[in-house]
Design a protein around this motif. Structure first.
Motif, PDB file in Angstrom:
ATOM      1  N   LYS A 290       0.827  -1.212   0.000  1.00 44.73           N
ATOM      2  CA  LYS A 290       0.000   0.000   0.000  1.00 44.73           C
ATOM      3  C   LYS A 290       0.861   1.262   0.000  1.00 44.73           C
ATOM      4  N   LEU A 291       1.903   1.274   0.840  1.00 44.71           N
ATOM      5  CA  LEU A 291       2.776   2.446   0.917  1.00 44.71           C
ATOM      6  C   LEU A 291       3.475   2.713  -0.412  1.00 44.71           C
ATOM      7  N   VAL A 292       3.989   1.663  -1.040  1.00 39.48           N
ATOM      8  CA  VAL A 292       4.667   1.831  -2.327  1.00 39.48           C
ATOM      9  C   VAL A 292       3.668   2.268  -3.384  1.00 39.48           C
ATOM     10  N   ASP A 293       2.479   1.670  -3.363  1.00 41.73           N
ATOM     11  CA  ASP A 293       1.452   2.006  -4.356  1.00 41.73           C
ATOM     12  C   ASP A 293       1.033   3.475  -4.253  1.00 41.73           C
ATOM     13  N   GLN A 294       0.931   3.997  -3.029  1.00 40.13           N
ATOM     14  CA  GLN A 294       0.487   5.369  -2.825  1.00 40.13           C
ATOM     15  C   GLN A 294       1.625   6.391  -2.971  1.00 40.13           C
ATOM     16  N   SER A 295       2.844   5.910  -3.013  1.00 38.06           N
ATOM     17  CA  SER A 295       3.982   6.830  -3.117  1.00 38.06           C
ATOM     18  C   SER A 295       4.323   7.131  -4.574  1.00 38.06           C
ATOM     19  N   THR A 296       5.296   7.999  -4.749  1.00 33.56           N
ATOM     20  CA  THR A 296       5.771   8.322  -6.101  1.00 33.56           C
ATOM     21  C   THR A 296       6.941   7.431  -6.504  1.00 33.56           C
ATOM     22  N   LEU A 297       7.295   6.475  -5.640  1.00 36.33           N
ATOM     23  CA  LEU A 297       8.378   5.550  -5.955  1.00 36.33           C
ATOM     24  C   LEU A 297       7.975   4.644  -7.108  1.00 36.33           C
ATOM     25  N   ASP A 298       8.915   4.341  -7.993  1.00 37.91           N
ATOM     26  CA  ASP A 298       8.669   3.395  -9.070  1.00 37.91           C
ATOM     27  C   ASP A 298       9.173   2.004  -8.703  1.00 37.91           C
ATOM     28  N   GLU A 299      10.144   1.949  -7.792  1.00 39.36           N
ATOM     29  CA  GLU A 299      10.747   0.677  -7.428  1.00 39.36           C
ATOM     30  C   GLU A 299      11.149   0.706  -5.961  1.00 39.36           C
ATOM     31  N   PHE A 300      10.972  -0.444  -5.273  1.00 42.68           N
ATOM     32  CA  PHE A 300      11.314  -0.555  -3.862  1.00 42.68           C
ATOM     33  C   PHE A 300      11.919  -1.926  -3.637  1.00 42.68           C
ATOM     34  N   GLU A 301      13.034  -1.984  -2.891  1.00 44.30           N
ATOM     35  CA  GLU A 301      13.689  -3.251  -2.606  1.00 44.30           C
ATOM     36  C   GLU A 301      14.041  -3.315  -1.133  1.00 44.30           C
ATOM     37  N   TYR A 302      13.788  -4.495  -0.506  1.00 43.38           N
ATOM     38  CA  TYR A 302      14.027  -4.674   0.919  1.00 43.38           C
ATOM     39  C   TYR A 302      14.638  -6.056   1.118  1.00 43.38           C
ATOM     40  N   GLU A 303      15.707  -6.140   1.916  1.00 44.99           N
ATOM     41  CA  GLU A 303      16.356  -7.417   2.164  1.00 44.99           C
ATOM     42  C   GLU A 303      16.664  -7.543   3.641  1.00 44.99           C
ATOM     43  N   MET A 304      16.303  -8.735   4.199  1.00 42.26           N
ATOM     44  CA  MET A 304      16.572  -8.975   5.612  1.00 42.26           C
ATOM     45  C   MET A 304      16.659 -10.474   5.847  1.00 42.26           C
ATOM     46  N   ASN A 305      17.706 -10.934   6.504  1.00 42.90           N
ATOM     47  CA  ASN A 305      17.896 -12.343   6.857  1.00 42.90           C
ATOM     48  C   ASN A 305      17.737 -13.280   5.660  1.00 42.90           C
ATOM     49  N   GLY A 306      18.270 -12.920   4.527  1.00 41.61           N
ATOM     50  CA  GLY A 306      18.210 -13.784   3.357  1.00 41.61           C
ATOM     51  C   GLY A 306      16.909 -13.711   2.578  1.00 41.61           C
ATOM     52  N   THR A 307      15.945 -12.945   3.057  1.00 38.16           N
ATOM     53  CA  THR A 307      14.685 -12.763   2.347  1.00 38.16           C
ATOM     54  C   THR A 307      14.725 -11.416   1.650  1.00 38.16           C
ATOM     55  N   LYS A 308      14.378 -11.428   0.390  1.00 35.50           N
ATOM     56  CA  LYS A 308      14.443 -10.208  -0.401  1.00 35.50           C
ATOM     57  C   LYS A 308      13.059  -9.932  -0.990  1.00 35.50           C
ATOM     58  N   ILE A 309      12.572  -8.707  -0.808  1.00 33.85           N
ATOM     59  CA  ILE A 309      11.297  -8.295  -1.378  1.00 33.85           C
ATOM     60  C   ILE A 309      11.575  -7.142  -2.322  1.00 33.85           C
ATOM     61  N   LYS A 310      11.100  -7.282  -3.539  1.00 33.47           N
ATOM     62  CA  LYS A 310      11.307  -6.250  -4.543  1.00 33.47           C
ATOM     63  C   LYS A 310       9.956  -5.893  -5.132  1.00 33.47           C
ATOM     64  N   MET A 311       9.610  -4.604  -5.124  1.00 34.82           N
ATOM     65  CA  MET A 311       8.350  -4.119  -5.677  1.00 34.82           C
ATOM     66  C   MET A 311       8.660  -3.120  -6.771  1.00 34.82           C
ATOM     67  N   LYS A 312       7.966  -3.259  -7.868  1.00 35.53           N
ATOM     68  CA  LYS A 312       8.189  -2.383  -9.003  1.00 35.53           C
ATOM     69  C   LYS A 312       6.837  -2.013  -9.584  1.00 35.53           C
ATOM     70  N   LYS A 313       6.602  -0.723  -9.778  1.00 30.96           N
ATOM     71  CA  LYS A 313       5.343  -0.267 -10.371  1.00 30.96           C
ATOM     72  C   LYS A 313       5.447  -0.354 -11.882  1.00 30.96           C
ATOM     73  N   ASN A 314       4.341  -0.768 -12.480  1.00 30.25           N
ATOM     74  CA  ASN A 314       4.241  -0.805 -13.935  1.00 30.25           C
ATOM     75  C   ASN A 314       3.200   0.234 -14.301  1.00 30.25           C
ATOM     76  N   SER A 315       3.586   1.324 -14.899  1.00 31.82           N
ATOM     77  CA  SER A 315       2.675   2.437 -15.162  1.00 31.82           C
ATOM     78  C   SER A 315       1.633   2.115 -16.219  1.00 31.82           C
TER      79      SER A 315
END
Length: 162
Positions: free
Chosen positions: A11-36
């Motif tokens: 929700k935060l990424v969707d409502q923001s102006t960010l096009d891409e977001f990446e998060y990594e912790m303890n070997g788990t990686k989450i990557k979010m990318k908006k497709n306009s």
């Protein structure tokens, strides 16, 4: 990371102006990318490091294929149910109606649910994530079959809100 935390991140990424977001912790990686080009264009990817997988798990893991004939029927059902709440999958995974094969399904068509009622499990990478109803109401229809592969954002249930 819990399902609710992933939902909040989406929700935060969707409502923001960010096009891409990446998060990594303890070997788990989450990557979010908006497709306009698409309204639901956020993709979530969780990666397990190669060293965490055993070779036999990789070889034994079947790749589930969604049935091609089911797509049009699902689209027709969701189009005619505009006044109903859709409980959607927060991730790619396997849909399960019950906590184990020996037990009854969490809900059936006609079941009454509250916001915090668990309605199913979506298993992703050996993690079993309980999915909650999100609204008070009555289950009108279950849109997927037990053991079926589901996509992020795919409707799982139709609920008549109270």
């Amino acid at each position: 990371m819990k399902v609710q935390e992933i939902r909040e991140l989406i929700k935060l990424v969707d409502q923001s102006t960010l096009d891409e977001f990446e998060y990594e912790m303890n070997g788990t990686k989450i990557k979010m990318k908006k497709n306009s080009l698409q309204p639901e264009g956020i993709t979530v990817q969780q990666v397990i490091p190669k060293e965490a997988l055993r070779q036999e798990e990789v070889q034994a893991a079947p790749i589930p294929q969604p049935a091609a004939a089911e797509k049009p029927a699902e689209e027709k059902k969701t189009e005619t149910a505009e006044n109903l709440h859709k409980i959607t999958s927060p991730m790619v995974g396997t849909f399960y109606q019950s906590p184990s094969p020996e037990t009854d399904a969490y809900v059936k068509a006609g079941s009454k649910v509250s916001k915090n009622s668990v309605v199913c499990i979506v298993e992703a990478m050996k993690l079993f994530n309980e999915i909650e109803a999100e609204v008070d109401g009555e289950i009108v229809e279950i849109l997927v079959k037990d053991g079926q592969l589901v996509e992020y954002g795919q409707p799982l249930f139709l609920v008549k809100p109270e």
